[in-house]
Design an enzyme around this catalytic site. Structure first.
Site, PDB file in Angstrom:
ATOM      1  N   CYS A  16       1.420  24.123 -13.616  1.00 21.62           N
ATOM      2  CA  CYS A  16       2.157  23.220 -12.727  1.00 21.62           C
ATOM      3  C   CYS A  16       1.206  22.448 -11.819  1.00 21.62           C
ATOM      4  O   CYS A  16       0.049  22.832 -11.630  1.00 21.62           O
ATOM      5  CB  CYS A  16       3.166  23.998 -11.882  1.00 21.62           C
ATOM      6  SG  CYS A  16       2.399  25.129 -10.700  1.00 21.62           S
ATOM      7  N   CYS A  19      -0.081  24.432  -8.955  1.00 21.78           N
ATOM      8  CA  CYS A  19      -1.135  25.360  -9.374  1.00 21.78           C
ATOM      9  C   CYS A  19      -2.460  24.618  -9.501  1.00 21.78           C
ATOM     10  O   CYS A  19      -3.520  25.156  -9.163  1.00 21.78           O
ATOM     11  CB  CYS A  19      -0.785  25.997 -10.724  1.00 21.78           C
ATOM     12  SG  CYS A  19       0.809  26.826 -10.718  1.00 21.78           S
ATOM     13  N   ASP A 396      -7.602 -16.743 -20.588  1.00 25.25           N
ATOM     14  CA  ASP A 396      -8.723 -17.528 -21.084  1.00 25.25           C
ATOM     15  C   ASP A 396      -8.248 -18.190 -22.385  1.00 25.25           C
ATOM     16  O   ASP A 396      -7.345 -17.666 -23.038  1.00 25.25           O
ATOM     17  CB  ASP A 396      -9.911 -16.590 -21.333  1.00 25.25           C
ATOM     18  CG  ASP A 396     -11.068 -17.308 -22.004  1.00 25.25           C
ATOM     19  OD1 ASP A 396     -11.409 -18.413 -21.560  1.00 25.25           O
ATOM     20  OD2 ASP A 396     -11.624 -16.757 -22.975  1.00 25.25           O
TER      21      ASP A 396
END
Length: 702
Positions: A16, A19, A396
């Site tokens: 998680c 964690c 461009d």
């Protein structure tokens, strides 16, 4: 080992986001570590300092985190669902919960046997959570495991054993779902890693051998049979074949490869045998760079994630304070301590920040992984969000909207000559010239299967044209003005030449024996896909589409009109392109610049999002741009903008789901309806909604 040495490790069992943050803090607390960065999305850790695998695993022992050096060939096999310890323990916990529930319904919730089975369910399903929670509590570190531990112990004290057991089981299910969702999101990286083969057949010093890719050196000759994947980046030195480059560039059609062409590791050789000279070591191949950049991108926090992290920092203490106030203040007036302590415990469960913390990273990891599989490299959550907010795009011209090289676009002949006859004579003359326009004519003749003849007395007139004797005819090709020095040109021909020139084309008149025979127009042709791409961008609601080019204004305006550009700015030097992008940002807020990653580098850097063309072929494009379109075309641009907008919308929805469900649950305190069951369902429901909502990003395809 030097204290400032940087090391990278792969992680397993990182379950998680909370964690990951705690693991990072634990590593930073190690005495010889100066810096640590845990990448939750890619499941990696980068450490600066002297540290061992054992040190890191000790720092991650609270969550059972396993650490593997990046260079290690050891892989931790993924276990089937029913062989994973935490899942087995959760199922045993469920069994005890069901037995306890059956007994409690037959007798009462206070039955000693029912309490025994509920207690067993709580201990079996939640002992790891309790162990972490109690350790956190002793250090005054409040994460969701700390909150859950307090809530479950409190529930047991006030006799709510059944609800405590249900909450532990549902929390374990919620944790498993979160881990599963992150593993699904991380699969995009694992799939990239599996693209290139780990071993290959090479020829070294005239000896054939099979080696691991890490043993192959630059200059080795790679032997690639039909149907095999190419193991290393290199240059074809022998053979020809079609190569499927989809894993790298996202191109749907195979690309023909002949001697001198570049090939990439992880691409599939389809029909012919190839010999390839290795030009990069395995860690420097394009696919290795893509994997590295995708992992770094997933670690870079987007603005919304930074907001959530900051919010969560204050959110958890506020929830604990609210829970304390709910448990203590009302009983002082009503006297029902047990009921309000129960409500306070429910507030703690509702307040778990799990869904909120995971709301942004799971969406970003999923979107960036999906884009990488489609041949689009997005170098961070911040760029993903910026793409979703674009109001204007600057392009461009040369090599981006156009093909980047001149082509014959028109061939007009005098009635007495055929097109193939004119083309054959002109190509024969131009085959002696190195001018780009001459090469365009020779290439066009070859594409039309028109063979040119030998020419005599070739003579080039600088700035005007060229002439030579071909099959006994004096052939001259050059400007209209030069042709008029030799012969009279009709008004109709001159009008047609002028029309072509207004379209931005270079026109050359052809004379046979000093008499007009025809004329050709050559131009940097617009890519076939450009009009469709720009139309899709307008359909997506892009307000301003502008061309920024160093080309002549006449040519630029003509191409701009053909493409229906909003604005055309021509004759620009690189620094002027930079100023143009800055002015567009002032006017429209967020602006993307699309270029080739080299001469457009200043403008790419100044744009809100710099998008480079052809990232697979140029290291510069991969390094300088925020987003790289790995194939050398624009087809993936509308998809990328659509994906970014969808990701942005999903991140906002996730935050609303995560907070909204908790607010609704907290409001149930007022009538006294909030229970531990509702609390855990609100938390688990929010996490599930966030995860499933984020997974929708996997469905977006080109």
């Amino acid at each position: 080992m030097k204290a400032h040495e940087q090391q990278e490790f792969r992680l397993e069992n990182l379950t998680c986001a909370n964690c990951a943050m705690k693991f990072e803090k634990n590593i930073q607390a190690l005495p010889d570590v100066t810096e640590a960065n845990v990448n939750f999305g890619a499941s990696k850790v980068r450490v600066i300092g002297s540290v061992t695998v054992e040190d890191l695993e000790k720092a991650g022992a609270f969550d059972g985190i396993k650490v593997v050096p990046m260079s290690s060939k050891r892989t931790i096999e993924s276990k089937p669902f029913f062989k994973q310890k935490e899942n087995v323990m959760t199922l045993i916990s469920l069994l005890f919960l069901v037995i306890g529930t059956i007994i409690s319904f037959q007798t009462s919730e206070a039955d000693p046997y029912a309490i025994l089975f509920f207690a067993l369910s709580i201990v079996v399903g939640g002992y790891e959570m309790f162990w972490s929670g109690l350790k956190n509590l002793s250090r005054f570190y409040f994460d969701m495991k700390t909150l859950m531990t307090i809530a479950i112990i409190g529930a047991a004290i006030i006799g709510e054993w059944r609800e405590g057991a249900v909450v532990v089981f549902l929390f374990a299910v919620s944790e498993a779902l979160e881990a599963y969702s992150m593993n699904k999101a991380r699969q995009s990286i694992r799939q990239l890693m599996d693209i290139a083969p780990a071993r290959a057949v090479i020829r070294r010093n005239n000896e054939m051998m099979e080696l691991g890719t890490e043993e192959i050196i630059i200059g080795d000759t790679l032997i690639v049979k039909p149907g095999q994947k190419i193991a290393m980046d290199g240059e074809v030195i022998s053979g020809q074949s079609s190569v499927n480059q989809a894993p790298i560039t996202g191109e749907s059609m195979p690309v023909k490869k002949v001697q001198g062409d570049e090939v990439f590791a992880g691409t599939l050789n389809e029909e012919g045998a190839l010999e390839v000279r290795v030009t990069k070591r395995v860690e420097d191949t394009t696919i290795a760079k893509i994997i590295h950049l995708v992992e770094e991108a997933q670690a870079e926090k987007a603005p919304s994630q930074k907001f959530v992290d900051q919010f969560a920092k204050y959110y958890t203490p506020i929830i604990i304070l609210i829970a304390l106030l709910v448990a203590v203040i009302p009983p002082l007036f009503t006297g029902d301590w047990q009921a309000w302590i129960y409500q306070g415990l429910a507030v703690l469960v509702v307040g778990c920040p799990c869904a909120l913390v995971v709301s942004t990273p799971v969406a970003i990891v999923t979107a960036i992984g999906n884009a990488a599989k489609q041949g689009v490299l997005i170098k961070g959550g911040i760029h993903l969000e910026e793409m979703g907010r674009l109001q204007a795009i600057a392009f461009d011209k040369t090599g981006t909207l156009t093909k980047g090289f001149p082509e014959v676009t028109d061939l007009v002949t005098e009635a007495s000559f055929t097109k193939s006859e004119i083309l054959q004579k002109v190509a024969s003359v131009e085959s002696y010239s190195d001018h780009p326009l001459a090469r365009a004519i020779v290439n066009h003749a070859a594409s039309m299967d028109v063979a040119h003849s030998a020419a005599e007395n070739f003579h080039s007139v600088t700035g005007k044209g060229a002439k030579a004797l071909v099959d006994g005819i004096e052939v001259a090709i050059g400007s209209l003005k030069w042709a008029e020095e030799t012969t009279a040109i009709s008004a109709n021909v001159k009008a047609n030449v002028e029309t072509l020139q207004k379209q931005g084309k270079s026109v050359m008149v052809v004379l046979f024996n000093s008499q007009y025979a025809g004329h050709l127009a050559v131009a940097d042709a617009i890519r076939e896909s450009s009009p469709t791409i720009l139309m899709k961008l307008r359909e997506l609601g892009m307000k301003h589409i502008v061309m920024l080019t160093g080309d002549h204004p006449t040519t630029a305006v003509a191409i701009g009109q053909l493409l229906n550009m909003t604005d055309v700015r021509a004759g620009l030097m690189p620094e002027e392109k930079l100023e143009a992008v800055k002015s567009l940002r002032n006017e429209f807020g967020r602006v993307a610049m699309v270029g080739d990653g080299m001469n457009d580098a200043p403008a790419l850097a100044a744009a809100s999002v710099g998008i480079a063309m052809g990232g697979a072929g140029t290291d510069a494009a991969l390094e300088t741009a925020d987003v790289a379109l790995m194939a050398d075309d624009l087809e993936k641009l509308p998809y990328t903008i659509q994906l970014s907008r969808k990701a942005l919308r999903i991140i906002k929805e996730n935050i609303m789901f995560a907070l909204g469900l908790k607010i609704v649950a907290l409001l149930l305190i007022i009538p006294g309806w909030l229970t531990l069951w509702i609390a855990i369902f609100a938390d688990m429901g929010a996490t599930l909604l966030v995860v499933l909502n984020s997974m929708r990003l996997l469905r977006i395809q080109k």
